[in-house]
Design an enzyme around this catalytic site. Structure first.
Site, PDB file in Angstrom:
ATOM      1  CG  ASP A 229      -2.430  -3.886   2.484  1.00 18.92           C
ATOM      2  OD1 ASP A 229      -2.919  -3.995   1.359  1.00 18.92           O
ATOM      3  OD2 ASP A 229      -1.319  -4.363   2.764  1.00 18.92           O
TER       4      ASP A 229
ATOM      5  CD  GLU B 182      -5.151   1.323  11.027  1.00 16.56           C
ATOM      6  OE1 GLU B 182      -4.139   2.044  10.936  1.00 16.56           O
ATOM      7  OE2 GLU B 182      -5.075   0.107  11.230  1.00 16.56           O
TER       8      GLU B 182
ATOM      9  N   GLY C 122      -7.365  -5.309   5.195  1.00 15.52           N
ATOM     10  CA  GLY C 122      -8.497  -5.149   6.115  1.00 15.52           C
ATOM     11  C   GLY C 122      -8.428  -6.093   7.301  1.00 15.52           C
TER      12      GLY C 122
HETATM   13  P1  IMP Z   1      -4.131  -4.740   6.850  1.00 13.84           P
HETATM   14  O1  IMP Z   1      -4.337  -5.514   8.119  1.00 13.84           O
HETATM   15  O2  IMP Z   1      -3.700  -5.659   5.701  1.00 13.84           O
HETATM   16  O3  IMP Z   1      -5.302  -3.884   6.453  1.00 13.84           O
HETATM   17  O4  IMP Z   1      -2.844  -3.828   7.051  1.00 13.84           O
HETATM   18  C1  IMP Z   1      -2.850  -2.708   7.812  1.00 13.84           C
HETATM   19  C2  IMP Z   1      -1.449  -2.358   8.284  1.00 13.84           C
HETATM   20  O5  IMP Z   1      -0.419  -2.795   7.391  1.00 13.84           O
HETATM   21  C3  IMP Z   1      -1.291  -0.855   8.335  1.00 13.84           C
HETATM   22  O6  IMP Z   1      -1.737  -0.320   9.568  1.00 13.84           O
HETATM   23  C4  IMP Z   1       0.199  -0.674   8.110  1.00 13.84           C
HETATM   24  O7  IMP Z   1       0.884  -0.780   9.334  1.00 13.84           O
HETATM   25  C5  IMP Z   1       0.595  -1.824   7.236  1.00 13.84           C
HETATM   26  N1  IMP Z   1       0.699  -1.440   5.803  1.00 13.84           N
HETATM   27  C6  IMP Z   1      -0.065  -1.905   4.789  1.00 13.84           C
HETATM   28  N2  IMP Z   1       0.307  -1.371   3.613  1.00 13.84           N
HETATM   29  C7  IMP Z   1       1.331  -0.516   3.883  1.00 13.84           C
HETATM   30  C8  IMP Z   1       2.137   0.356   3.052  1.00 13.84           C
HETATM   31  O8  IMP Z   1       1.992   0.468   1.820  1.00 13.84           O
HETATM   32  N3  IMP Z   1       3.081   1.097   3.712  1.00 13.84           N
HETATM   33  C9  IMP Z   1       3.292   1.005   5.058  1.00 13.84           C
HETATM   34  N4  IMP Z   1       2.563   0.200   5.860  1.00 13.84           N
HETATM   35  C10 IMP Z   1       1.589  -0.568   5.278  1.00 13.84           C
END
Ligand code: IMP
Length: 177
Positions: free
Chosen positions: A106, A102, A108
């Site tokens: 962020d 990955e 998760g």
């Molecule tokens: P999660 O499901 O909240 O863990 O988010 C994961 C996805 O959110 C990542 O694969 C990214 O596509 C996007 N993402 C989260 N934070 C960022 C950031 O700071 N910059 C760019 N994409 C982000």
């Protein structure tokens, strides 16, 4: 420190090309040691992980396979939760040592929704390698086996990561000013 504009926002250099490449190399070396004599199967999640996966793969000296998949989420008809489905995972992962690649974890949520789909196919083992982890933003705790950098809860772009489609081509990682 360089300040760049992506769309309407300003970002400043956060991780240099050199810092990233050293860390990616050390993750590759750790994987070489941990999987010595094995043949792990890497599943890299598009779009963001393409650069990390490519650089990481160059550091592998063990036999390894790689595929890229895309995750798509949609609302289940009968459930309020999001269902995550994968596009492109055509290979049988039964009995294989899987490493998910990955760009960033962020909250998760994405991986927490996706992992049961993989576990259902009964891989021999399942580990996660993420270049970036916003541990402060965790809402869905996950065991992350290889983490490049634990970063603050601020938006970042570059090295595969985008802000509304742009910034993926940057060699460094930039943080929102
Ligand atoms: P999660 O499901 O909240 O863990 O988010 C994961 C996805 O959110 C990542 O694969 C990214 O596509 C996007 N993402 C989260 N934070 C960022 C950031 O700071 N910059 C760019 N994409 C982000």
């Amino acid at each position: 420190m360089a300040v760049i504009r992506v769309h309407d926002k300003s970002f400043e250099t956060y991780l240099s090309e050199e810092t990233i490449s050293q860390r990616v190399k050390s993750i590759g070396e750790a994987i070489n040691a941990d999987y010595a004599g094995k043949r792990p199967f890497f599943i890299a999640i598009l779009n963001g992980s393409f650069m990390f996966a490519s650089d990481l793969f160059k550091h592998l000296t063990i036999d390894a396979e790689l595929c890229f998949i895309k995750l798509a989420s949609y609302k289940g008809m009968r459930s309020s939760g999001k269902v995550v489905t994968s596009i492109g995972l055509d290979d049988d992962i039964f009995g294989k040592d899987i490493v998910i690649v990955e760009d960033i974890v962020d909250t998760g949520k994405t991986l927490t929704n996706f992992l049961p789909k993989l576990q259902h196919q009964q891989p021999k083992s399942l580990r996660i390698a993420t270049l970036l982890h916003k541990s402060e933003a965790t809402e869905y705790p996950l065991q992350l086996d290889y983490v490049g950098f634990d970063i603050p809860n601020k938006f970042v772009v570059g090295y595969g990561l985008d802000y509304e489609g742009l910034g993926r081509n940057l060699k460094e990682i930039y943080q929102l000013v």
